[in-house]
Every structure is written in C-alpha cells, then in structure tokens.
Design a protein around this motif. Structure first.
Motif, PDB file in Angstrom:
ATOM      1  N   MET A  45     -25.311   9.139  -3.228  1.00 23.77           N
ATOM      2  CA  MET A  45     -25.119   7.784  -2.728  1.00 23.77           C
ATOM      3  C   MET A  45     -25.064   6.829  -3.911  1.00 23.77           C
ATOM      4  SD  MET A  45     -27.684   7.853   0.560  1.00 23.77           S
ATOM      5  CE  MET A  45     -29.149   7.990  -0.460  1.00 23.77           C
ATOM      6  N   ASN A  46     -23.939   6.186  -4.066  1.00 23.87           N
ATOM      7  CA  ASN A  46     -23.726   5.248  -5.164  1.00 23.87           C
ATOM      8  C   ASN A  46     -23.500   3.845  -4.627  1.00 23.87           C
ATOM      9  OD1 ASN A  46     -23.716   7.458  -7.047  1.00 23.87           O
ATOM     10  ND2 ASN A  46     -21.591   7.858  -6.498  1.00 23.87           N
ATOM     11  N   SER A  47     -23.641   2.869  -5.509  1.00 26.08           N
ATOM     12  CA  SER A  47     -23.419   1.467  -5.128  1.00 26.08           C
ATOM     13  C   SER A  47     -24.170   1.130  -3.847  1.00 26.08           C
ATOM     14  CB  SER A  47     -21.919   1.202  -4.956  1.00 26.08           C
ATOM     15  OG  SER A  47     -21.216   1.497  -6.143  1.00 26.08           O
ATOM     16  N   LEU A  48     -25.412   1.494  -3.812  1.00 26.78           N
ATOM     17  CA  LEU A  48     -26.202   1.318  -2.594  1.00 26.78           C
ATOM     18  C   LEU A  48     -26.388  -0.151  -2.256  1.00 26.78           C
ATOM     19  CD1 LEU A  48     -28.728   4.200  -3.135  1.00 26.78           C
ATOM     20  CD2 LEU A  48     -27.325   3.885  -1.094  1.00 26.78           C
ATOM     21  N   LYS A  49     -26.431  -0.409  -0.961  1.00 32.25           N
ATOM     22  CA  LYS A  49     -26.592  -1.753  -0.430  1.00 32.25           C
ATOM     23  C   LYS A  49     -27.849  -1.799   0.430  1.00 32.25           C
ATOM     24  CE  LYS A  49     -21.559  -2.036   0.037  1.00 32.25           C
ATOM     25  NZ  LYS A  49     -20.436  -2.280   0.993  1.00 32.25           N
ATOM     26  N   PRO A  50     -28.428  -2.975   0.593  1.00 31.78           N
ATOM     27  CA  PRO A  50     -29.615  -3.064   1.465  1.00 31.78           C
ATOM     28  C   PRO A  50     -29.358  -2.522   2.866  1.00 31.78           C
ATOM     29  CG  PRO A  50     -29.405  -5.050   0.157  1.00 31.78           C
ATOM     30  CD  PRO A  50     -28.165  -4.238  -0.108  1.00 31.78           C
ATOM     31  N   GLU A  51     -28.148  -2.650   3.365  1.00 33.96           N
ATOM     32  CA  GLU A  51     -27.844  -2.149   4.711  1.00 33.96           C
ATOM     33  C   GLU A  51     -27.777  -0.628   4.774  1.00 33.96           C
ATOM     34  OE1 GLU A  51     -26.145  -4.473   2.981  1.00 33.96           O
ATOM     35  OE2 GLU A  51     -23.973  -4.294   3.318  1.00 33.96           O
ATOM     36  N   ASP A  52     -27.879   0.033   3.637  1.00 37.09           N
ATOM     37  CA  ASP A  52     -27.959   1.500   3.636  1.00 37.09           C
ATOM     38  C   ASP A  52     -29.389   1.981   3.869  1.00 37.09           C
ATOM     39  OD1 ASP A  52     -25.638   1.473   0.909  1.00 37.09           O
ATOM     40  OD2 ASP A  52     -25.195   1.973   3.001  1.00 37.09           O
ATOM     41  N   THR A  53     -30.330   1.057   3.919  1.00 39.79           N
ATOM     42  CA  THR A  53     -31.724   1.418   4.150  1.00 39.79           C
ATOM     43  C   THR A  53     -31.884   2.091   5.507  1.00 39.79           C
ATOM     44  OG1 THR A  53     -32.604  -0.344   2.747  1.00 39.79           O
ATOM     45  CG2 THR A  53     -34.060   0.509   4.463  1.00 39.79           C
ATOM     46  N   ALA A  54     -32.460   3.286   5.488  1.00 35.73           N
ATOM     47  CA  ALA A  54     -32.615   4.067   6.716  1.00 35.73           C
ATOM     48  C   ALA A  54     -33.350   5.359   6.388  1.00 35.73           C
ATOM     49  CB  ALA A  54     -31.249   4.399   7.324  1.00 35.73           C
ATOM     50  N   VAL A  55     -33.721   6.073   7.431  1.00 37.03           N
ATOM     51  CA  VAL A  55     -34.131   7.463   7.275  1.00 37.03           C
ATOM     52  C   VAL A  55     -32.864   8.306   7.369  1.00 37.03           C
ATOM     53  CG1 VAL A  55     -35.489   9.363   8.191  1.00 37.03           C
ATOM     54  CG2 VAL A  55     -36.408   7.029   8.269  1.00 37.03           C
ATOM     55  N   TYR A  56     -32.683   9.156   6.385  1.00 40.28           N
ATOM     56  CA  TYR A  56     -31.487   9.989   6.327  1.00 40.28           C
ATOM     57  C   TYR A  56     -31.835  11.412   6.753  1.00 40.28           C
ATOM     58  CZ  TYR A  56     -28.708   6.380   4.123  1.00 40.28           C
ATOM     59  OH  TYR A  56     -27.994   5.225   3.890  1.00 40.28           O
ATOM     60  N   TYR A  57     -30.962  11.963   7.590  1.00 36.71           N
ATOM     61  CA  TYR A  57     -31.162  13.302   8.115  1.00 36.71           C
ATOM     62  C   TYR A  57     -29.945  14.168   7.803  1.00 36.71           C
ATOM     63  CZ  TYR A  57     -34.641  11.026  11.131  1.00 36.71           C
ATOM     64  OH  TYR A  57     -35.706  10.314  11.619  1.00 36.71           O
ATOM     65  N   CYS A  58     -30.195  15.417   7.502  1.00 36.12           N
ATOM     66  CA  CYS A  58     -29.095  16.370   7.494  1.00 36.12           C
ATOM     67  C   CYS A  58     -29.185  17.199   8.769  1.00 36.12           C
ATOM     68  CB  CYS A  58     -29.093  17.260   6.259  1.00 36.12           C
ATOM     69  SG  CYS A  58     -30.472  18.401   6.119  1.00 36.12           S
ATOM     70  N   ALA A  59     -28.038  17.678   9.200  1.00 37.69           N
ATOM     71  CA  ALA A  59     -27.950  18.430  10.445  1.00 37.69           C
ATOM     72  C   ALA A  59     -26.931  19.542  10.275  1.00 37.69           C
ATOM     73  CB  ALA A  59     -27.557  17.508  11.589  1.00 37.69           C
ATOM     74  N   ALA A  60     -27.100  20.588  11.049  1.00 39.49           N
ATOM     75  CA  ALA A  60     -26.174  21.721  10.996  1.00 39.49           C
ATOM     76  C   ALA A  60     -25.829  22.149  12.412  1.00 39.49           C
ATOM     77  CB  ALA A  60     -26.817  22.886  10.229  1.00 39.49           C
ATOM     78  N   ARG A  61     -24.688  22.766  12.528  1.00 36.88           N
ATOM     79  CA  ARG A  61     -24.314  23.267  13.844  1.00 36.88           C
ATOM     80  C   ARG A  61     -23.450  24.505  13.711  1.00 36.88           C
ATOM     81  NH1 ARG A  61     -20.244  18.337  15.495  1.00 36.88           N
ATOM     82  NH2 ARG A  61     -18.294  19.382  14.995  1.00 36.88           N
ATOM     83  N   ARG A  62     -23.328  25.209  14.808  1.00 37.79           N
ATOM     84  CA  ARG A  62     -22.637  26.501  14.838  1.00 37.79           C
ATOM     85  C   ARG A  62     -21.176  26.362  15.227  1.00 37.79           C
ATOM     86  NH1 ARG A  62     -27.639  27.542  17.404  1.00 37.79           N
ATOM     87  NH2 ARG A  62     -26.631  27.290  19.423  1.00 37.79           N
ATOM     88  N   THR A  63     -20.679  25.136  15.277  1.00 43.09           N
ATOM     89  CA  THR A  63     -19.269  24.912  15.587  1.00 43.09           C
ATOM     90  C   THR A  63     -18.642  24.115  14.458  1.00 43.09           C
ATOM     91  OG1 THR A  63     -19.916  22.960  16.854  1.00 43.09           O
ATOM     92  CG2 THR A  63     -19.568  25.004  18.081  1.00 43.09           C
ATOM     93  N   PRO A  64     -17.339  24.299  14.248  1.00 42.22           N
ATOM     94  CA  PRO A  64     -16.691  23.604  13.132  1.00 42.22           C
ATOM     95  C   PRO A  64     -16.626  22.098  13.327  1.00 42.22           C
ATOM     96  CG  PRO A  64     -15.392  25.476  13.894  1.00 42.22           C
ATOM     97  CD  PRO A  64     -16.445  25.239  14.914  1.00 42.22           C
ATOM     98  N   LEU A  65     -16.407  21.396  12.243  1.00 44.64           N
ATOM     99  CA  LEU A  65     -16.164  19.962  12.329  1.00 44.64           C
ATOM    100  C   LEU A  65     -14.834  19.700  13.028  1.00 44.64           C
ATOM    101  CD1 LEU A  65     -17.163  18.606   8.806  1.00 44.64           C
ATOM    102  CD2 LEU A  65     -18.406  18.307  10.932  1.00 44.64           C
ATOM    103  N   PHE A  66     -14.782  18.604  13.721  1.00 43.10           N
ATOM    104  CA  PHE A  66     -13.537  18.160  14.338  1.00 43.10           C
ATOM    105  C   PHE A  66     -12.807  17.151  13.445  1.00 43.10           C
ATOM    106  CE2 PHE A  66     -14.076  20.299  18.234  1.00 43.10           C
ATOM    107  CZ  PHE A  66     -15.416  20.243  18.570  1.00 43.10           C
ATOM    108  N   TYR A  67     -13.507  16.634  12.446  1.00 46.34           N
ATOM    109  CA  TYR A  67     -12.967  15.594  11.567  1.00 46.34           C
ATOM    110  C   TYR A  67     -12.504  14.404  12.402  1.00 46.34           C
ATOM    111  CZ  TYR A  67     -13.283  19.255   8.118  1.00 46.34           C
ATOM    112  OH  TYR A  67     -13.751  20.253   7.316  1.00 46.34           O
ATOM    113  N   SER A  68     -13.309  14.066  13.377  1.00 44.86           N
ATOM    114  CA  SER A  68     -13.009  12.939  14.256  1.00 44.86           C
ATOM    115  C   SER A  68     -14.324  12.409  14.804  1.00 44.86           C
ATOM    116  CB  SER A  68     -12.101  13.380  15.406  1.00 44.86           C
ATOM    117  OG  SER A  68     -12.845  14.162  16.341  1.00 44.86           O
TER     118      SER A  68
END
Length: 128
Positions: A83-106
C-alpha cells in the motif's frame, strides 16, 4: 481447511507505505482466488483487490488502483498487499480471504460471502 494469518499493519502518516502479508496454510491447493478486504468503523467490509492463486492475475477497485499492489510468493504460500501513497480514508482493518472458486474479475468478487476462508484482520491507521 485453509488458515490465513495477516501481519504488517500499523500506524503510518499520510503519503507513507505499508506492506501487509497473508500467510496461507492447510489445504492451499484447493484455493483458486485470494481477496483483500477492509472494514472501517461503522462501515461494511469493502473489497480492495484480488488475485488468482494460480495465475497471479490481479485487479483492484478504483479507489486504490495505482496505489495498492497485490503480489505473492508461491514458495511461501504468502500473498502481499503493498500500500503506497496512503490516505487517511484508507484507515481500516484489513482482511485477506480465500476461496475455492476462481475470480470473476468483476463486481461478483466484491461480496464477502463468496469467500470461504478469512484471516483475523490487521489494523491500518493513516494519520493526516
């Protein structure tokens, strides 16, 4: 089962950078896609970007495009969110997630319910 452990959050000034890590263990061969989400206080969990586990292809929401980069180290079963050029509005709890199906890119990738496994989250705070 896939276990995900995030790390790398912290406090940073606006304009600064942080790199989050998401280490995966367990039945990672069943993983097809990874997603990064964030949740600010009082707001819904928001999709930030995703990566195809095997292809390494990535995409991002407009609010972070050009500032955030998802990458991976396959040997370590670890996905990163730079994460570069961070802004105050980027403040949050960040989560990673995984799934057994491919991305839809949508927008179909934006729903937290479409992911099977979640990390515990890591706090990112950007001061102005």
């Amino acid at each position: 089962q896939v276990q995900l452990v995030e790390s790398g959050g912290g406090l940073v000034q606006a304009g600064g950078s942080l790199r989050l890590s998401c280490a995966a263990s367990g039945r990672t061969f069943s993983t097809y896609a990874m997603g990064w989400f964030r949740q600010a206080p009082g707001k819904e969990r928001e999709f930030v970007g995703g990566m195809g586990w095997n292809t390494g292809n990535t995409y991002y929401v407009d609010s972070v495009k050009g500032r955030f980069i998802i990458s991976r180290d396959s040997a370590k079963n670890t996905v990163y969110l730079q994460m570069n050029s961070l802004k105050p509005e980027d403040t949050a709890v960040y989560y990673c997630a995984a799934r057994r199906t491919p991305l839809f890119y949508s927008g179909r990738d934006y729903y937290p319910s479409s992911y099977d496994y979640w990390g515990q989250g890591t706090q990112v705070t950007v001061s102005s």
